[in-house]
Scaffold this active site. Structure first.
Site, PDB file in Angstrom:
ATOM      1  N   ARG A 148      -1.112  -0.840  -0.114  1.00  0.00           N
ATOM      2  CA  ARG A 148       0.283  -0.550  -0.444  1.00  0.00           C
ATOM      3  C   ARG A 148       0.368   0.842  -1.057  1.00  0.00           C
ATOM      4  O   ARG A 148      -0.462   1.208  -1.896  1.00  0.00           O
ATOM      5  CB  ARG A 148       0.866  -1.594  -1.409  1.00  0.00           C
ATOM      6  CG  ARG A 148       0.746  -3.033  -0.925  1.00  0.00           C
ATOM      7  CD  ARG A 148       1.260  -3.227   0.480  1.00  0.00           C
ATOM      8  NE  ARG A 148       2.641  -2.774   0.636  1.00  0.00           N
ATOM      9  CZ  ARG A 148       3.237  -2.638   1.805  1.00  0.00           C
ATOM     10  NH1 ARG A 148       2.579  -2.848   2.924  1.00  0.00           N
ATOM     11  NH2 ARG A 148       4.487  -2.249   1.869  1.00  0.00           N
ATOM     12  N   ASN A 150       8.853  -5.976   0.321  1.00  0.00           N
ATOM     13  CA  ASN A 150       8.573  -6.297  -1.083  1.00  0.00           C
ATOM     14  C   ASN A 150       8.712  -7.788  -1.350  1.00  0.00           C
ATOM     15  O   ASN A 150       7.884  -8.393  -2.032  1.00  0.00           O
ATOM     16  CB  ASN A 150       9.556  -5.544  -2.007  1.00  0.00           C
ATOM     17  CG  ASN A 150       9.086  -4.129  -2.325  1.00  0.00           C
ATOM     18  OD1 ASN A 150       7.972  -3.746  -1.992  1.00  0.00           O
ATOM     19  ND2 ASN A 150       9.948  -3.367  -2.974  1.00  0.00           N
ATOM     20  N   GLU A 159      11.820  -1.814   3.490  1.00  0.00           N
ATOM     21  CA  GLU A 159      11.096  -1.746   2.217  1.00  0.00           C
ATOM     22  C   GLU A 159      11.407  -2.956   1.341  1.00  0.00           C
ATOM     23  O   GLU A 159      10.510  -3.580   0.768  1.00  0.00           O
ATOM     24  CB  GLU A 159      11.475  -0.470   1.439  1.00  0.00           C
ATOM     25  CG  GLU A 159      11.179   0.850   2.139  1.00  0.00           C
ATOM     26  CD  GLU A 159       9.710   1.069   2.422  1.00  0.00           C
ATOM     27  OE1 GLU A 159       8.875   0.317   1.896  1.00  0.00           O
ATOM     28  OE2 GLU A 159       9.389   1.983   3.195  1.00  0.00           O
TER      29      GLU A 159
END
Lengths: 141, 112
Positions: free
Chosen positions: A105, A51, A47
């Site tokens: 997303r 990002n 994650e």
């Protein structure tokens, strides 16, 4: 088990998401984590790295630094980028909030990091970059 | 790496692959777009039987397809989900909006 440290620097590209997961899994392996603990750490790292790639560098070039630290049964991972940074961290961390619904997303990245790790700290400065620091305490066998 | 997919009646069955992250989700999204240029997709089955990892990129991919298809009366389902992936379905709430079945055949033969 004592202490250990490592640092890897890699390019911001989506192929390196699986690379980062493999590295952190190998680093944490000496603590003999359960399969679930290992999966949690890999998800959280995935994650944070995603990002940096999508938001920090907007899909463009840049480098991402991953630092790992082991202290006893505690694993600390830091994911650092030198991209655009985050203007409003609490807003970015709200579940389902995303600046990029256009590319599917879900807005759940930070929520997953929070759910799967014991501690999550985000530091960011617009124009300078973002540092995500996460800790997980593994169970003693 | 080529994505395996097949079309069976009203279902597009997609093999998710080993790890569903942002990288893989992007590939799958493009494959779906490619197919939908040539034919109308009504229902999608994500076949997770080889999948050992998923992150929020997978959740985003599935929710977006669900949003697209459910507006036209279609559906999105998942099959063959392992415990590690199932955990993500629960934490994200995905299990509440899409059907999760043990096998692809359960969907094809059970939902007609």
């Amino acid at each position: 088990m004592g202490k250990n440290e490592m640092k890897v620097i890699f390019e911001s590209c989506s192929e390196n998401e699986s690379f980062a997961r493999m590295v952190i899994a190998a680093f944490a392996a000496r603590l003999d984590p359960t399969l679930e603990e290992l999966a949690d750490i890999k998800t959280a790292v995935s994650e944070a790295v995603t990002n940096s790639i999508i938001h920090g560098y907007g899909g463009g070039e840049g480098s991402i630094e991953m630092r790992g630290m082991i202290d006893g049964m505690e694993v600390t991972v830091e994911i650092v980028d030198f991209g655009v940074g985050i203007e409003d961290i609490p807003k970015a961390m709200e579940p389902m909030f995303t600046t990029r619904p256009d590319i599917d997303r879900s807005g759940m990245g930070f929520a997953f990091m929070e759910a799967f790790m014991d501690e999550l700290k985000v530091e960011s400065e617009p124009g300078k970059g973002t540092k995500v620091c996460m800790k997980k305490r593994l169970s003693e066998v | 790496m080529e994505l395996e997919y097949q079309i069976q009646g009203p279902y597009l069955i997609l093999k998710v692959g080993k790890e569903l992250d942002h990288h893989r989700a992007e590939q799958i999204r493009q494959i779906i777009e490619g197919i939908s240029r040539e034919r109308t997709i009504k229902n999608i089955i994500f076949d997770f039987s080889d999948t050992v990892f998923m992150d929020s990129s997978g959740v985003g991919l599935i929710i977006s397809r669900y949003r697209d298809l459910s507006m036209d009366g279609g559906s999105v389902c998942a099959a063959g989900v392992c415990p590690a992936v199932e955990k993500l379905f629960y934490v994200s709430g995905l299990h509440k909006i899409i059907g999760v079945y043990p096998e692809v055949e359960d969907i094809i033969h059970g939902q007609k």
